[in-house]
Design an enzyme around this catalytic site. Structure first.
Site, PDB file in Angstrom:
ATOM      1  N   GLU A 178       0.836  -1.273  -0.207  1.00 42.86           N
ATOM      2  CA  GLU A 178       0.084  -0.143  -0.161  1.00 42.86           C
ATOM      3  C   GLU A 178       0.800   1.360   0.159  1.00 42.86           C
ATOM      4  O   GLU A 178       1.973   1.311   0.713  1.00 42.86           O
ATOM      5  CB  GLU A 178      -0.833  -0.145   1.241  1.00 42.86           C
ATOM      6  CG  GLU A 178      -1.852   0.957   1.601  1.00 42.86           C
ATOM      7  CD  GLU A 178      -2.621   0.896   2.928  1.00 42.86           C
ATOM      8  OE1 GLU A 178      -2.086   0.068   3.901  1.00 42.86           O
ATOM      9  OE2 GLU A 178      -3.498   1.605   3.190  1.00 42.86           O
TER      10      GLU A 178
ATOM     11  N   LYS B 187      -9.338   2.249  -1.786  1.00 45.60           N
ATOM     12  CA  LYS B 187      -9.349   1.389  -0.855  1.00 45.60           C
ATOM     13  C   LYS B 187     -10.971   1.930   0.146  1.00 45.60           C
ATOM     14  O   LYS B 187     -11.354   3.071   0.291  1.00 45.60           O
ATOM     15  CB  LYS B 187      -8.384   1.983   0.376  1.00 45.60           C
ATOM     16  CG  LYS B 187      -8.545   0.955   1.726  1.00 45.60           C
ATOM     17  CD  LYS B 187      -7.249   1.528   2.684  1.00 45.60           C
ATOM     18  CE  LYS B 187      -7.031   0.652   3.815  1.00 45.60           C
ATOM     19  NZ  LYS B 187      -5.646   1.152   4.461  1.00 45.60           N
TER      20      LYS B 187
ATOM     21  N   CYS C  36      -5.019  -3.610   2.656  1.00 38.95           N
ATOM     22  CA  CYS C  36      -4.822  -3.483   4.147  1.00 38.95           C
ATOM     23  C   CYS C  36      -5.911  -3.843   4.852  1.00 38.95           C
ATOM     24  O   CYS C  36      -6.455  -4.825   4.811  1.00 38.95           O
ATOM     25  CB  CYS C  36      -3.720  -2.339   4.297  1.00 38.95           C
ATOM     26  SG  CYS C  36      -2.849  -2.605   5.856  1.00 38.95           S
TER      27      CYS C  36
ATOM     28  N   VAL D  60       0.023  -2.395  10.637  1.00 34.44           N
ATOM     29  CA  VAL D  60       0.448  -1.950  12.045  1.00 34.44           C
ATOM     30  C   VAL D  60      -0.188  -2.855  13.217  1.00 34.44           C
ATOM     31  O   VAL D  60       0.588  -2.735  14.343  1.00 34.44           O
ATOM     32  CB  VAL D  60       0.139  -0.423  12.368  1.00 34.44           C
ATOM     33  CG1 VAL D  60       0.932   0.356  11.210  1.00 34.44           C
ATOM     34  CG2 VAL D  60      -1.412  -0.218  12.007  1.00 34.44           C
ATOM     35  N   MET D  61      -1.037  -3.325  13.065  1.00 32.87           N
ATOM     36  CA  MET D  61      -1.643  -4.426  13.911  1.00 32.87           C
ATOM     37  C   MET D  61      -1.087  -5.937  13.659  1.00 32.87           C
ATOM     38  O   MET D  61      -0.718  -6.115  12.569  1.00 32.87           O
ATOM     39  CB  MET D  61      -3.168  -4.518  13.930  1.00 32.87           C
ATOM     40  CG  MET D  61      -3.851  -3.175  14.467  1.00 32.87           C
ATOM     41  SD  MET D  61      -5.529  -3.149  14.607  1.00 32.87           S
ATOM     42  CE  MET D  61      -5.912  -3.134  12.767  1.00 32.87           C
TER      43      MET D  61
HETATM   44  C1  ACM Z   1      -3.900  -0.217   7.331  1.00 34.86           C
HETATM   45  O1  ACM Z   1      -5.019  -0.336   6.674  1.00 34.86           O
HETATM   46  N1  ACM Z   1      -2.893   0.376   6.433  1.00 34.86           N
HETATM   47  C2  ACM Z   1      -3.560  -0.357   8.529  1.00 34.86           C
END
Ligand code: ACM
Length: 261
Positions: free
Chosen positions: A39, A108, A141, A168-169
């Site tokens: 991304e 997205k 993501c 990040v998670m």
């Molecule tokens: C994300 O959607 N970049 C965590």
């Protein structure tokens, strides 16, 4: 058989020429039929404010597109890469390109955290694209957190989900096993590594780019720090078979009338 590549990068925030050059070098280093990049792979992720996104965002036929199309022509491959798109609005987008140029675009749908301050939610649905090796769908993501994303692509007969990410998670790599298992699809999650600190906001990305098969098998999982590329050869026809035994076809066995939503 189809060669699928995940490219794991560590972009420098705002340095588009450097980030694109490094991504192109990784693509050129290993042969594949499909390359999936992270991304926002050209810009980095942890923007200071919307003005910065506006300055870095590109139209779908901008600098990054031209570089990706050039390497797609050289390698005769298809490439999915995330970028900040400036069109009628700012979108967190992924483009699919091939040797002849643009094939499709995804914006997205489920924006994560501060992205909601910068970007407009996607308005192109979850499109699928017929490529020489099979049908490809795209999600980005945080879309993984909504099972509807992968399910929608599976109901459109996507055989592989290209999944550019900046995770990040910690949950996504294992969650994608379930997404693949419940839909009997392949998925290629291309993540980034590194830390970006902007003011009080510090984000560390978990890497762990992976390719998962319709049985939930993890064919490749990268580590949390490496920058590189991994390729695996798969038979995408496996994703057309939705039966898990002689009685249960996962898609035909859905009971939408009972779900009530
Ligand atoms: C994300 O959607 N970049 C965590």
């Amino acid at each position: 058989m189809t060669r699928i590549a995940v490219v794991q990068t560590n972009p420098e925030l705002g340095n588009i020429p450097l980030n694109v050059r490094r991504a192109v070098e990784l693509i050129a280093s290993m042969e594949a039929d499909l390359y999936v990049l992270p991304e926002l792979c050209n810009t980095g992720y942890n923007f200071a404010d919307r003005r910065e996104v506006d300055r870095l965002a590109e139209p779908p036929d901008g600098f990054t597109f031209r570089a990706m199309t050039e390497i797609a022509a050289k390698t005769k491959a298809r490439i999915v890469y995330g970028f900040a798109e400036k069109s009628d609005a700012l979108y967190n987008s992924a483009a699919l390109v091939g040797p002849a140029g643009i094939i499709g675009l995804y914006r997205k749908v489920h924006l994560y955290a501060r992205e909601t301050l910068f970007f407009t939610p996607g308005n192109l649905g979850f499109p699928v694209f017929d490529l020489p090796f099979g049908r490809l769908g795209i999600m980005i993501c945080f879309d993984w957190y909504y099972p509807e994303s992968a399910r929608t692509l599976a109901l459109k007969n996507a055989q592989i989900i290209a999944h550019p990410s900046n995770l990040v998670m910690p949950h996504c790599p294992d969650a994608m096993i379930v997404r693949c298992l419940e839909n009997r699809v392949f998925a290629a999650t291309a993540d980034r590594v590194g830390t970006e600190k902007r003011g009080v906001t510090e984000l560390t990305y978990i890497g762990k780019s992976e390719i998962v098969d319709p049985d939930g098998g993890v064919l490749i999982r990268m580590d949390q720090e490496e920058v590189g590329i991994r390729v695996v050869e798969v038979d995408l026809k496996t994703a057309l078979k939705k039966k898990i035994n002689r009685y249960n076809d996962l898609i035909a066995g859905r009971r939408p009338g009972e779900y009530g939503w």
